[in-house]
Scaffold this motif. Sequence first.
Motif, short mmCIF file in Angstrom:
data_model
loop_
_atom_site.label_atom_id
_atom_site.label_comp_id
_atom_site.label_asym_id
_atom_site.label_seq_id
_atom_site.Cartn_x
_atom_site.Cartn_y
_atom_site.Cartn_z
N VAL A 282 -15.10 -11.57 3.21
CA VAL A 282 -14.72 -10.47 4.22
C VAL A 282 -14.02 -9.21 4.16
N TRP A 283 -13.62 -8.64 4.82
CA TRP A 283 -12.78 -7.65 4.08
C TRP A 283 -11.64 -7.59 3.65
N ASP A 284 -11.11 -9.16 3.41
CA ASP A 284 -10.03 -9.22 3.01
C ASP A 284 -10.09 -9.22 1.42
N ASP A 285 -12.32 -9.19 1.04
CA ASP A 285 -11.70 -9.40 -0.22
C ASP A 285 -11.54 -7.83 -0.61
N TYR A 286 -12.38 -7.27 0.32
CA TYR A 286 -12.79 -5.70 -0.15
C TYR A 286 -11.25 -4.70 -0.29
N ILE A 287 -10.43 -5.35 0.47
CA ILE A 287 -8.86 -5.43 -0.07
C ILE A 287 -7.93 -5.15 -1.71
N LEU A 288 -7.75 -6.73 -0.67
CA LEU A 288 -7.21 -7.38 -1.94
C LEU A 288 -8.12 -7.28 -3.49
N ARG A 289 -9.03 -8.08 -3.73
CA ARG A 289 -9.61 -8.29 -4.99
C ARG A 289 -10.96 -7.45 -5.01
N GLY A 290 -9.92 -6.07 -3.88
CA GLY A 290 -12.07 -5.11 -4.41
C GLY A 290 -10.65 -3.86 -4.51
N GLN A 291 -10.45 -2.07 -3.66
CA GLN A 291 -8.82 -1.74 -4.02
C GLN A 291 -7.79 -2.26 -5.14
N ILE A 292 -7.03 -3.13 -4.46
CA ILE A 292 -5.92 -3.65 -4.93
C ILE A 292 -6.20 -4.57 -6.56
N ASP A 293 -7.20 -5.05 -6.89
CA ASP A 293 -7.13 -5.35 -7.92
C ASP A 293 -7.80 -3.82 -8.87
N ALA A 294 -8.27 -3.48 -8.25
CA ALA A 294 -8.73 -2.94 -8.96
C ALA A 294 -7.55 -0.86 -9.20
N ILE A 295 -6.33 -0.94 -8.15
CA ILE A 295 -5.02 -0.16 -8.56
C ILE A 295 -4.91 -1.26 -9.93
N ASP A 296 -4.10 -2.41 -9.65
CA ASP A 296 -3.75 -3.08 -10.54
C ASP A 296 -4.24 -3.11 -11.92
N THR A 297 -5.25 -2.93 -11.95
CA THR A 297 -6.15 -3.18 -13.75
C THR A 297 -6.19 -1.88 -13.86
N VAL A 298 -5.95 -0.80 -13.27
CA VAL A 298 -5.75 0.82 -14.03
C VAL A 298 -4.53 0.93 -14.54
N ARG A 299 -3.23 0.18 -13.79
CA ARG A 299 -2.11 0.51 -13.88
C ARG A 299 -1.60 -0.01 -14.93
N GLY A 300 -1.84 -1.44 -15.48
CA GLY A 300 -1.61 -2.19 -16.18
C GLY A 300 -2.23 -1.54 -17.51
N LEU A 301 -3.28 -1.15 -17.63
CA LEU A 301 -4.34 -0.58 -18.47
C LEU A 301 -3.76 0.77 -19.57
N LEU A 302 -3.04 1.86 -18.03
CA LEU A 302 -3.05 3.00 -18.97
C LEU A 302 -1.21 2.76 -18.93
N GLY A 303 -0.51 1.77 -17.87
CA GLY A 303 0.98 1.26 -18.07
C GLY A 303 1.71 2.66 -17.40
N VAL A 304 0.84 2.93 -16.29
CA VAL A 304 1.96 3.86 -15.52
C VAL A 304 2.12 3.13 -14.05
N GLU A 305 2.72 3.67 -13.36
CA GLU A 305 3.31 2.95 -12.11
C GLU A 305 2.79 3.04 -11.08
N SER A 306 1.99 4.37 -11.13
CA SER A 306 1.08 4.55 -9.80
C SER A 306 -0.69 5.24 -10.50
N VAL A 307 -0.70 5.47 -9.11
CA VAL A 307 -2.45 6.30 -8.99
C VAL A 307 -2.73 6.64 -8.15
N HIS A 308 -3.11 7.71 -8.33
CA HIS A 308 -4.24 8.56 -7.18
C HIS A 308 -5.36 8.16 -6.68
N THR A 309 -5.96 8.02 -5.51
CA THR A 309 -7.03 6.92 -4.36
C THR A 309 -7.61 8.60 -4.01
N ILE A 310 -8.61 7.63 -3.40
CA ILE A 310 -9.58 8.21 -2.84
C ILE A 310 -11.13 7.48 -2.21
N GLY A 311 -10.40 7.13 -0.71
CA GLY A 311 -11.51 6.49 0.01
C GLY A 311 -12.80 7.98 0.91
#
Length: 579
Positions: A282-311
Amino acid sequence: MEKNDVMEPHLPTLEEMQQWTQVIGRAQQLMLEQAASVTGQSLPFDPELIARIQSSFADEGLALWQRFLDNGGLLRDAPDPAPAGSPAAQRDRRFADPSWTEHPFYDLIRQSYLLVSDYLMKVVDAVDGVDPKQKAKMRFATSGLVDALAPSNFPLMNPQVVQKTIESGGENLVKGLKHMLADLQRGQLTHTDGTVFELGRNIASTPGKVIHETPLYQLIHYTPSTEAVLETPLIIFPPWINRFYILDLSPEKSFVKWAVDQGLSVFLVSWKSADASMKDMVWDDYILRGQIDAIDTVRGLLGVESVHTIGYCVAGTTLAATLALLAARDEADKVASATFFTAQVDFSEAGDLALFVDDEQMKLVDQLSASGFLDGRYMAATFNLLRGRDLIWNYVVNNYLLGQDYPPFDLLHWNGDTTNLPARWHRDYLTQLYRDNLLVVPGAISVDGTPIDLTQVKTPAYVQAGREDHIAPLQSVWKLTRHLGGPVRFLLAGSGHIAGVVNPPSAMKYQYWSCEDAQETLDAFLATAKETKGSWWPDWRQWIEGIDSHTVKVKGARIPGEGTLSAIEDAPGRYVKER
């Protein structure tokens, strides 16, 4: 033999004229009866308005015939519903061939068709006292019928087809039949020659690595092309109703490659085309296990506090919900900025797509999704219907009647590369957003048990709309600026849903409009905005740097596969290739 001699028809007799008049009258009656059955009631008209429309139609119709007969079949000096040199005629590619205006018989057919088309649309517009949505359905259906009945769609009425058939001895019709049978077998109208395109070679070819994979998406990290990059990385969320490579077509058109060359650390989500295993998503999956998971993955990989996003499109709608959830969780700082490509959150003026969300359409969607996912070909057909004249009938004429070879066109190849959709998510999206418009009602939608409110989103936002967008209309995209609670830069690009976005600076095409100061209304924006020729991409790049201009050298985790996440495979990855 002269061309006109080959195609010279006899002039219609009085009996034939009377027959055509009766046929037109019966057709009008049938369409009005069908429209009445759709609304479930007799159609109420303003009698005076209808009388004026019918009188005008009769007068113009008789005048058209009289001019034709008085001039021995010549209409060139007569007023034309769409003169050959007018903007309307120049836009109407159906009648671009000179024979439509130079040959008297085809000129009569063309003008008669345009006259009847105008009459039918005026009659629909004259319907009063019905639900606005029902009236919009009537107008959409009538417009589609009018396009389907264009004389250019019929071989004996189209001068190009007649001439091609004579010149080729009918080979064009044989070749067109082969095209049609092939399309019937694949269940989809072909727009271009897809054999010349290969993912990873001449489309979706920007170098990079897949560094993270889930059952829902693959995360691509693109190889930097500059010695230093902005410290804050960029994550692109393409819509999962299409393949991601609309933003990575040929190198000359690729937004991804351009962004990499502009000194950005670029990551992109490649969504998995749905299959039966995703039937409960459902939509929750695309939000939580999609976009937020990707945001946290990149933040952890690069050691940065935040990311720019495009939707982009539906992924932009989802990004707005993601930001609202992060705000509700006091985690808004994870996203430094949000860019929305032709995205909607308020669906009160969502355009013709909103006509496909009534109870009958939902029953059809359920039937088509019995296996747990919706075949992407049905969604492609829906989008084609929105621009039937350009995306259906134009190709019926070229492919089936003229028997032309398919041209190689990367954008049209992408358009036909369909993606399946999870059934539950698709139904919820159509009903909760398009039909019920719940996303803009604070607290009406919950994600993972948390009610969300778009007005609590304070993240700086860049909202891009397309002036001629038929999927996400301008007035609908503008509403996004009224629901977000943070600073917003709105920009209007020339062209539509695709070409308005995919417009590289090197092409020097189209234009964009912008205001330095925020405007309260769309009308105020249009009245104040400054026009700039060419691509809007540099404007966006300047906006991004204005948020955070700090750069870092390219080393370690900034190189795909060199950090804590090893490379899984080369970009574009296998998810984009799955059917």
